[in-house]
Motif scaffolding. Sequence first.
Motif, short mmCIF file in Angstrom:
data_model
loop_
_atom_site.label_atom_id
_atom_site.label_comp_id
_atom_site.label_asym_id
_atom_site.label_seq_id
_atom_site.Cartn_x
_atom_site.Cartn_y
_atom_site.Cartn_z
N MET A 86 4.28 9.55 -10.14
CA MET A 86 3.90 8.30 -10.79
C MET A 86 2.62 7.60 -10.58
N GLN A 87 2.28 7.25 -11.83
CA GLN A 87 1.24 6.66 -11.42
C GLN A 87 1.42 4.98 -10.31
N LEU A 88 0.74 4.69 -9.71
CA LEU A 88 1.14 3.72 -8.60
C LEU A 88 0.09 2.46 -8.92
N VAL A 89 1.13 1.22 -8.89
CA VAL A 89 0.22 -0.04 -9.35
C VAL A 89 0.53 -0.34 -7.64
N LYS A 90 -1.05 -0.88 -7.19
CA LYS A 90 -1.14 -2.08 -5.87
C LYS A 90 -0.90 -3.57 -6.21
N THR A 91 0.21 -3.58 -5.52
CA THR A 91 0.32 -5.39 -5.95
C THR A 91 0.77 -5.68 -4.01
N GLY A 92 0.70 -6.74 -3.99
CA GLY A 92 0.71 -7.80 -3.00
C GLY A 92 1.30 -9.14 -2.93
N LEU A 93 1.85 -9.38 -2.01
CA LEU A 93 2.84 -11.04 -2.01
C LEU A 93 1.52 -11.90 -1.07
N CYS A 94 1.73 -12.92 -2.07
CA CYS A 94 0.68 -14.53 -1.45
C CYS A 94 2.36 -14.81 -0.16
N ALA A 95 3.47 -14.91 0.22
CA ALA A 95 4.40 -15.21 0.84
C ALA A 95 5.33 -14.15 1.28
N PHE A 96 5.62 -14.62 2.39
CA PHE A 96 6.96 -13.73 2.65
C PHE A 96 7.92 -14.59 3.25
N GLY A 97 8.21 -15.76 3.37
CA GLY A 97 9.56 -16.69 3.04
C GLY A 97 10.44 -15.50 2.58
N MET A 98 11.61 -16.58 2.14
CA MET A 98 12.98 -16.33 1.37
C MET A 98 12.42 -15.34 -0.20
N ARG A 119 0.82 -16.02 7.43
CA ARG A 119 0.02 -17.24 7.60
C ARG A 119 -0.60 -17.06 9.67
N THR A 120 0.60 -17.07 10.38
CA THR A 120 0.94 -16.89 12.18
C THR A 120 1.75 -16.03 12.16
N LYS A 121 2.71 -15.09 11.55
CA LYS A 121 3.74 -13.91 11.76
C LYS A 121 3.24 -12.71 12.13
N ASN A 122 3.89 -11.63 11.97
CA ASN A 122 3.93 -10.61 11.47
C ASN A 122 5.68 -9.87 10.96
N ASP A 123 6.13 -10.77 10.34
CA ASP A 123 7.68 -10.55 9.77
C ASP A 123 7.49 -9.49 9.35
N ALA A 141 6.10 -6.65 9.79
CA ALA A 141 5.53 -5.39 9.62
C ALA A 141 6.42 -4.21 9.79
N GLU A 142 7.63 -4.35 10.25
CA GLU A 142 8.97 -3.72 10.48
C GLU A 142 8.94 -2.85 9.54
N GLN A 143 9.72 -3.67 8.55
CA GLN A 143 9.78 -3.02 7.19
C GLN A 143 9.02 -2.42 6.48
N TYR A 144 7.76 -3.10 6.25
CA TYR A 144 6.62 -2.75 4.91
C TYR A 144 5.41 -1.96 5.96
N PRO A 145 5.81 -1.14 7.19
CA PRO A 145 4.21 -0.62 8.21
C PRO A 145 3.07 -0.19 6.90
N ASP A 146 3.40 -0.11 6.14
CA ASP A 146 1.91 -0.18 5.01
C ASP A 146 1.87 -0.39 4.63
N ALA A 147 2.33 -2.01 4.34
CA ALA A 147 0.99 -3.21 4.19
C ALA A 147 0.69 -3.82 4.86
N THR A 148 -0.98 -4.35 4.33
CA THR A 148 -1.67 -5.03 4.93
C THR A 148 -1.49 -6.08 5.33
#
Length: 354
Positions: free
Chosen positions: A1-13, A37-41, A43-50
Amino acid sequence: MQLVKTGLCAFGMSGKVFHAPFLKEHPGFFLSAIVERTKNDSAEQYPDATIYRSVEEMLEQSDVEIVVINTPVQTHFEYAKKALEAGKHIIVEKPFTVNASEAQQLVDLAEDKGLFISVYQNRRFDRDYLQVQKMISEQKLGNIREAEIRFDRFRTDPSGKQHKESPEQTGSGALHDLGAHLIDQAVQYFGMPDRIFADVFSMKGEAYANDYFELILFYSDRLRVRLKSSVFSKEAHYAYIIHGDRGSFLQERSDDQENELTAGAIPEYGTLWTQPLQQADGILNYSSESGTTERLLTFSEPGNYMNYYQQIYEYMVFGYALPSQGIEILQNMRIIDAALESAREGKIVDVVKS
């Protein structure tokens, strides 16, 4: 499957509940970048995301194809413009922007850049919305003459979120928040209205942004549509009431995807992951072709927010239809602008359609 790289601008609700789980579970997407901006919340669920510390840093350093603008609405225009200028396709959380002028500028910029804008109108994938759509399309109600769509809550205490509740923040309040859903649904069902009359104010008092609205949409073909929301509604109403010249349909707001996701449900790809209904959630009362009256309890089919991202993927890879594209949701922003003008002036106003 072709992968589409995607980024999130925030990790709130919004990021935790509505976007990241679907991007992780859909095999066609790779959630490769998340702004915290200040946390690494994440990282545990999405370790492959920078993890990046700003939207600007993500745009400069990551190679994402799509950027999800899920920050407070007051920042949507700024971040969406930067993402488009960086050559990224964008998905913007609702409401699209704070007004139609900002929305128009983004639509024009995306067109100039050859990029897409999709606005995350996830309530199009609610079971209750889809059930009403089905009933209207089956034409058992005949010609629709009156409709009411409500989204009520019982939240009498302030949340403390200034970007949603401060009257000094443009774009704050229930009209931009829940109204963005109800207006979108009305337009999907019935098209653009000709005129609007609106009552918009704060039940909590002048220190807070609007938490109540009632909009009457006027259509030229003898149709009136009422959209309403209140935070002082302890007892639930029917969320959808549709009256035609052959019958009526009443539908509860029965979709529970948000609550299930908040409680930790995993939206598995290719499955109906939601909990089944335990009882009927609608009433259909109509005159059949033989002239007899039929009154039936109805059960809606499951909704699935995964279908939004499936449609985004199919657009990217196969060129299928883009869901809730920016130029379409621009029309919704014009209705919001007209509603605010009507409430301010205390009169019926025309809705700008182009």
